[in-house]
Design a protein around this motif. Structure first.
Motif, PDB file in Angstrom:
ATOM      1  N   GLY A   1       0.833  -1.199   0.000  1.00  0.00           N
ATOM      2  CA  GLY A   1       0.000   0.000   0.000  1.00  0.00           C
ATOM      3  C   GLY A   1       0.861   1.239   0.000  1.00  0.00           C
ATOM      4  N   VAL A   2       0.624   2.138  -0.882  1.00  0.00           N
ATOM      5  CA  VAL A   2       1.348   3.400  -0.860  1.00  0.00           C
ATOM      6  C   VAL A   2       0.431   4.462  -0.279  1.00  0.00           C
ATOM      7  N   GLU A   3       0.961   5.597  -0.072  1.00  0.00           N
ATOM      8  CA  GLU A   3       0.135   6.649   0.524  1.00  0.00           C
ATOM      9  C   GLU A   3      -1.094   6.902  -0.324  1.00  0.00           C
ATOM     10  N   TYR A   4      -2.168   7.136   0.323  1.00  0.00           N
ATOM     11  CA  TYR A   4      -3.394   7.414  -0.410  1.00  0.00           C
ATOM     12  C   TYR A   4      -3.187   8.584  -1.355  1.00  0.00           C
ATOM     13  N   GLY A   5      -3.684   8.438  -2.507  1.00  0.00           N
ATOM     14  CA  GLY A   5      -3.644   9.552  -3.449  1.00  0.00           C
ATOM     15  C   GLY A   5      -2.412   9.549  -4.339  1.00  0.00           C
ATOM     16  N   THR A   6      -1.356   8.791  -3.972  1.00  0.00           N
ATOM     17  CA  THR A   6      -0.208   8.769  -4.876  1.00  0.00           C
ATOM     18  C   THR A   6      -0.490   7.749  -5.960  1.00  0.00           C
ATOM     19  N   GLU A   7      -0.037   8.069  -7.120  1.00  0.00           N
ATOM     20  CA  GLU A   7      -0.249   7.140  -8.228  1.00  0.00           C
ATOM     21  C   GLU A   7       0.914   6.181  -8.281  1.00  0.00           C
ATOM     22  N   CYS A   8       0.664   4.940  -8.385  1.00  0.00           N
ATOM     23  CA  CYS A   8       1.756   3.994  -8.440  1.00  0.00           C
ATOM     24  C   CYS A   8       1.383   2.841  -9.340  1.00  0.00           C
ATOM     25  N   PHE A   9       2.368   2.103  -9.713  1.00  0.00           N
ATOM     26  CA  PHE A   9       2.026   0.824 -10.281  1.00  0.00           C
ATOM     27  C   PHE A   9       2.984  -0.219  -9.736  1.00  0.00           C
ATOM     28  N   CYS A  10       2.566  -1.436  -9.809  1.00  0.00           N
ATOM     29  CA  CYS A  10       3.355  -2.501  -9.229  1.00  0.00           C
ATOM     30  C   CYS A  10       4.121  -3.225 -10.308  1.00  0.00           C
ATOM     31  N   GLY A  11       5.259  -3.668  -9.953  1.00  0.00           N
ATOM     32  CA  GLY A  11       5.989  -4.543 -10.857  1.00  0.00           C
ATOM     33  C   GLY A  11       6.681  -5.564  -9.978  1.00  0.00           C
ATOM     34  N   ASN A  12       7.168  -6.604 -10.522  1.00  0.00           N
ATOM     35  CA  ASN A  12       7.913  -7.549  -9.708  1.00  0.00           C
ATOM     36  C   ASN A  12       8.948  -8.254 -10.545  1.00  0.00           C
ATOM     37  N   GLU A  13       9.677  -9.072  -9.869  1.00  0.00           N
ATOM     38  CA  GLU A  13      10.779  -9.702 -10.591  1.00  0.00           C
ATOM     39  C   GLU A  13      10.469 -11.120 -11.036  1.00  0.00           C
ATOM     40  N   THR A  14       9.340 -11.601 -10.665  1.00  0.00           N
ATOM     41  CA  THR A  14       8.940 -12.943 -11.111  1.00  0.00           C
ATOM     42  C   THR A  14       7.758 -12.803 -12.043  1.00  0.00           C
ATOM     43  N   PRO A  15       7.997 -12.822 -13.336  1.00  0.00           N
ATOM     44  CA  PRO A  15       6.986 -12.428 -14.313  1.00  0.00           C
ATOM     45  C   PRO A  15       5.703 -13.270 -14.294  1.00  0.00           C
TER      46      PRO A  15
ATOM     47  N   GLY B   1     -10.627   0.704  -3.020  1.00  0.00           N
ATOM     48  CA  GLY B   1      -9.277   1.072  -3.391  1.00  0.00           C
ATOM     49  C   GLY B   1      -9.065   2.552  -3.619  1.00  0.00           C
ATOM     50  N   ARG B   2      -9.821   3.395  -2.930  1.00  0.00           N
ATOM     51  CA  ARG B   2      -9.594   4.846  -3.032  1.00  0.00           C
ATOM     52  C   ARG B   2      -9.440   5.418  -1.636  1.00  0.00           C
ATOM     53  N   GLU B   3      -9.373   6.716  -1.618  1.00  0.00           N
ATOM     54  CA  GLU B   3      -9.382   7.397  -0.337  1.00  0.00           C
ATOM     55  C   GLU B   3     -10.809   7.318   0.200  1.00  0.00           C
ATOM     56  N   VAL B   4     -10.939   7.061   1.515  1.00  0.00           N
ATOM     57  CA  VAL B   4     -12.268   6.758   2.061  1.00  0.00           C
ATOM     58  C   VAL B   4     -13.282   7.878   1.806  1.00  0.00           C
ATOM     59  N   GLN B   5     -12.838   9.121   2.056  1.00  0.00           N
ATOM     60  CA  GLN B   5     -13.774  10.234   1.897  1.00  0.00           C
ATOM     61  C   GLN B   5     -14.250  10.357   0.443  1.00  0.00           C
ATOM     62  N   GLN B   6     -13.336  10.077  -0.446  1.00  0.00           N
ATOM     63  CA  GLN B   6     -13.669  10.127  -1.875  1.00  0.00           C
ATOM     64  C   GLN B   6     -14.717   9.041  -2.204  1.00  0.00           C
ATOM     65  N   PHE B   7     -14.509   7.869  -1.612  1.00  0.00           N
ATOM     66  CA  PHE B   7     -15.455   6.778  -1.834  1.00  0.00           C
ATOM     67  C   PHE B   7     -16.839   7.146  -1.288  1.00  0.00           C
ATOM     68  N   ILE B   8     -16.851   7.702  -0.087  1.00  0.00           N
ATOM     69  CA  ILE B   8     -18.129   8.061   0.547  1.00  0.00           C
ATOM     70  C   ILE B   8     -18.912   9.023  -0.356  1.00  0.00           C
TER      71      ILE B   8
END
Ligand code: UDX
Length: 847
Positions: A145-159, A342-349
């Motif tokens: 989990g990254v900080e709410y609101g930051t855009e990220c994507f995941c990657g890994n080393e085991t394809p 998967g968003r910020e709670v207030q935004q979801f509400i």
């Protein structure tokens, strides 16, 4: 007369009249933001408070029944003074919540924490100095989990791992068969686009001495159904059927046909039961939560022995075998599967409207204002498709202050099933059993699915997932290694090949001689239906076509007795290879001089299609050009396959274009059955492949008869299409005569348009000799029935007729040449083994 309009609990005594008059004086008007005025005499009762909120006033204006108005008024007032739910609710989660507890936020090398009883999760290494991040490992899933609101994507080393991109955290599912937990070492990279990188290695192992109950779980499939896709529901039941599993089915109270057809299945199979506590489960309605809670309470009280309940609809379908599902749930028996937003709670509400008050009545959710969320708890929500464990369902049904408080709150909440279960889970003693996965893959295409298409039932803009089509197959296929077991949505009237491909993928090839594998029939009318009320125009078309078909049989057989139509029984749409192939009318005829009744079915076709006159650039890009109704913007198609347009329908012109390299303007001229211009619309067509629709403004009731729409490009009619406004005996007198139309149209700047287009229309009329079956004088002279039949025949054709049971006694009659329905490929009696539920092997549930 106000006295008669006093609310039912007020008598007509002097004092109540006095109260009424005083109130009337004091609160003569309710001004609203948009200056609409709510008058007490219009309301017919005295509301418990001054209602001035724009939303409440608007709802009170729009609601029809006194009952509904009264509920709206009462709840609006109550929300202002004393909301009917607790202000605070208890948080009973014994350990810290994974995503919301900031103390778990930043991990250091080697720090160990216990996430679930029996699991040891260790952060082995991180090189992140940039920002704080939650990293945790849970049974079956890894969260970064990254900080709410930051855009990220995941990657890994085991394809071979599957990763999912989301707004605020990435979840990663265990590879291969390790469905219970991700033991071992993993490396996760979370990359904040272009800024920083986070790499962490975690390890998770089960602690020793963990005891599992290894007996396979037994599942209740809780089906909440509406509509008429009975054969698809049969197919769904068939795919999931097993003697150890159960089906508890709720059918929307307004859908008789589905309920009646499923009653037959309930009679035949003891592990299928239909709920008798039926609600009108409108989309997004509070009633959907009552339905689920009623069902869960019935299930807990039943003698059925089950471990999990999974809710599904008519448009869900499994994408893994039952065995795999059972194995997965057996290893996760204490867990509860729900998907979070998967968003910020207030935004979801806000997005979800949790902080708005809704009132459900007249099969609609009326928005009446704001509401405050009870404090003291963590709010959560997402999808309303769930897999809940027996112990959690027992807890839900037994109840406690958290549950009863939330139930009261969600009574006034849109889409309650999308948040109620999540929120209970997060705040209850079951919080540690929360798994952020609803076991579903959902075909979201928000650019299509968020068109406010539920405005007719909710005061809100809701979104819906799209129907899977064959082109989407890879989306399903790519879930092979993911812990998802169902997909939605499927609708065989839109696409059947995806279901065929899916079943072959799941269960292997069908026998080569399997009949009608690519055909689908859906009922649109049954004579026993009370709800929904049958469409009068459909009845008119069906009865007329049955009458015409009967007449054709009679006249073509010279030696035969006269037969007459007795009754229209059913109508089906028929689809083959993902194309609409016509509709079937099933009817009874009487053989004269005998009491013999014969059951016949005729295959009919709506024949008014678009016709291209000049097939030259750019009009040669035109692929489809019809007028219909019920255009589904999400699926980009008309659901009115039969094209039933009554004098009160809003017709919609659908035009589809292939790719091109230029933009141009076309104009549509709508000519009524009298050949008079009724509407002009211009549309810009650009270079892309498009399905467009045009809703003209026409005077209603529409004139009955054949209408024509001209497609004009550079002042030349390049194509035209026609449609029938169904004639109706009862509406005859309300139909507008030619002179009336001219009169009305003239007052709408009609002359200017007429002048502009007069020549184009004249040229068209001279070129194309089409019959104008319109003239009101004509059809008054002749018999109404034959006028109707001749109109119906200009819009529909009868392709074939079959007999359900060939009858020897009428053999001489020439009907012996009539094919038996079961032997045709098109009849609703043609074998449909993929949906035949009675062939279920009761032992194992598969064919
Ligand atoms: C889904 C989710 O259910 C919803 O929470 C989310 O916001 C959007 O995606 P959608 O696919 O639009 O909604 O709804 P649909 O499957 O058509 O209906 C949801 C449930 O309500 C189904 O079980 C359906 O049978 C039932 N329903 C819907 C009725 O019983 N009657 C209706 O008139 C409409």
């Amino acid at each position: 007369n106000h006295r008669n309009k006093l609310p039912p609990d007020k008598d007509n005594s002097a004092s109540s009249n006095e109260y009424y008059n005083k109130a009337l004086q004091q609160r003569h008007n309710y001004k609203t933001d948009n200056f609409r005025v709510l008058r007490l005499d219009e309301l017919g009762f005295i509301p418990p408070c001054d209602i001035s909120g724009r939303e409440s006033v608007s709802a009170l204006h729009r609601a029809k029944s006194q009952f509904c108005k009264q509920i709206i008024a009462n709840i609006s007032c109550l929300m202002k003074t004393n909301p009917p739910y607790p202000k605070r609710l208890p948080h009973q989660c014994p350990t810290n919540d994974i995503k919301n507890n900031k103390t778990l936020g930043c991990f250091r090398d080697g720090k160990e924490f216990k996430l679930l009883p029996g699991y040891k999760t260790t952060l082995i290494h991180t090189n992140s100095q940039d920002y704080c991040s939650d990293l945790c490992l849970q049974s079956g899933f890894v969260y970064a989990g990254v900080e709410y609101g930051t855009e990220c994507f995941c990657g890994n080393e085991t394809p071979e791992w599957d990763l999912k991109l989301s707004d605020t955290f990435c979840d990663m599912q265990c590879p291969g068969n390790q469905s219970q937990m991700c033991g071992g070492h993993y490396t996760i990279n979370v990359i904040k686009t272009g800024v920083s990188k986070f790499v962490a290695r975690v390890a998770s192992e089960p602690l020793p001495n963990l005891q599992y109950d290894k007996s396979p779980v037994r599942i209740v499939f809780l089906l909440t159904l509406n509509g008429r896709a009975v054969r698809q529901v049969y197919r769904l039941i068939k795919a999931l059927f097993h003697r150890d599993h159960y089906f508890f089915i709720h059918v929307d109270a307004r859908h008789d046909y589905m309920f009646r057809e499923l009653l037959k299945v309930e009679l035949a199979l003891s592990n299928i039961r239909l709920s008798r506590r039926r609600h009108s489960t409108i989309w997004g309605g509070a009633s959907l939560l009552s339905t689920l809670m009623d069902a869960m309470s019935d299930l807990v009280q039943s003698s059925w022995d089950w471990d999990f309940v999974i809710n599904l609809s008519e448009s869900d379908f499994p994408i893994k075998s039952n065995d795999k599902l059972v194995k997965f749930l057996t290893m996760n028996r204490e867990h509860n599967f729900v998907k979070s937003h998967g968003r910020e709670v207030q935004q979801f509400i806000q997005k979800q409207g949790l902080d708005k008050t809704f009132v459900e009545c007249e099969a609609r959710m009326w928005r009446v204002g704001e509401k405050e969320l009870p404090k003291g708890i963590i709010w959560d929500g997402g999808s309303d498709w769930l897999a809940l464990s027996r112990s959690f369902v027992d807890y839900l049904v037994t109840g406690d202050p958290l549950i009863s408080g939330l139930l009261q709150f969600f009574k006034y909440t849109l889409l309650p099933a999308e948040s109620f279960f999540h929120t209970v889970l997060r705040n209850s003693p079951f919080c540690e059993t929360y798994i952020d996965n609803n076991l579903h893959v959902t075909n979201w295409k928000r650019w299509l699915g968020c068109k406010c298409q539920y405005r007719h039932v909710v005061d809100w803009c809701g979104c819906s997932p799209n129907v899977f089509r064959y082109e989407d197959w890879n989306r399903i296929k790519n879930t092979e290694k993911k812990q998802v077991y169902f997909a939605r949505k499927f609708e065989p009237i839109i696409n059947l090949s995806i279901l065929d491909t899916l079943e072959v993928w799941l269960y292997g090839e069908y026998p080569t001689d399997l009949k009608n594998r690519m055909s689908y029939w859906q009922n649109v009318y049954h004579y026993e239906d009370i709800h929904p009320a049958p469409d009068e125009s459909l009845l008119k078309i069906g009865t007329s076509l049955a009458r015409i078909a009967t007449k054709l049989l009679t006249t073509s057989q010279t030696t035969c007795q006269i037969r007459s139509l007795d009754k229209l029984l059913q109508v089906f749409t028929y689809h083959h290879k993902d194309q609409f192939r016509g509709f079937l009318i099933q009817y009874e005829v009487i053989v004269s001089n005998s009491s013999t009744k014969l059951l016949l079915e005729s295959w009919c076709w709506p024949k008014l299609q678009g016709i291209i006159i000049h097939n030259r650039d750019p009009i040669n890009r035109l692929l489809n050009f019809i007028v219909s109704s019920d255009f589904d913007q999400k699926e980009q198609m008309s659901r009115d396959f039969i094209r039933i347009i009554s004098p009160h329908t809003d017709p919609v012109l659908i035009h589809q274009w292939g790719l091109g390299d230029q933009s141009f303007i076309v104009t549509f001229l709508w000519l009524n059955p009298y050949g008079e211009l009724a509407n002009v619309t211009s549309v810009k067509i650009d270079g892309s492949a498009l399905i467009k629709f045009v809703k003209p403004t026409l005077l209603t009731p529409l004139s009955q008869g054949i209408w024509t729409v001209l497609l004009v490009y550079e002042n030349v009619t390049m194509a035209y299409t026609q449609f029938l406004v169904t004639p109706s005996q009862t509406n005859r007198e309300t139909s507008i005569s030619a002179s009336q139309i001219s009169f009305i149209s003239k007052s709408h700047n009609y002359e200017q348009s007429l002048y502009e287009w007069e020549n184009v229309i004249k040229v068209f009329k001279n070129t194309i000799k089409f019959e104008m079956k319109n003239n009101i004088n004509d059809h008054l002279k002749t018999k109404m029935t034959s006028w109707i039949d001749s109109l119906i025949l200009s819009a529909y054709s009868i392709l074939e007729t079959c007999i359900v049971i060939p009858c020897k006694s009428i053999g001489d009659c020439g009907l012996k040449n009539l094919v038996t329905c079961a032997e045709t490929s098109w009849s609703s009696y043609s074998p449909d083994p993929k949906s035949e539920i009675i062939s279920i092997n009761k032992e194992f549930g598969t064919l």
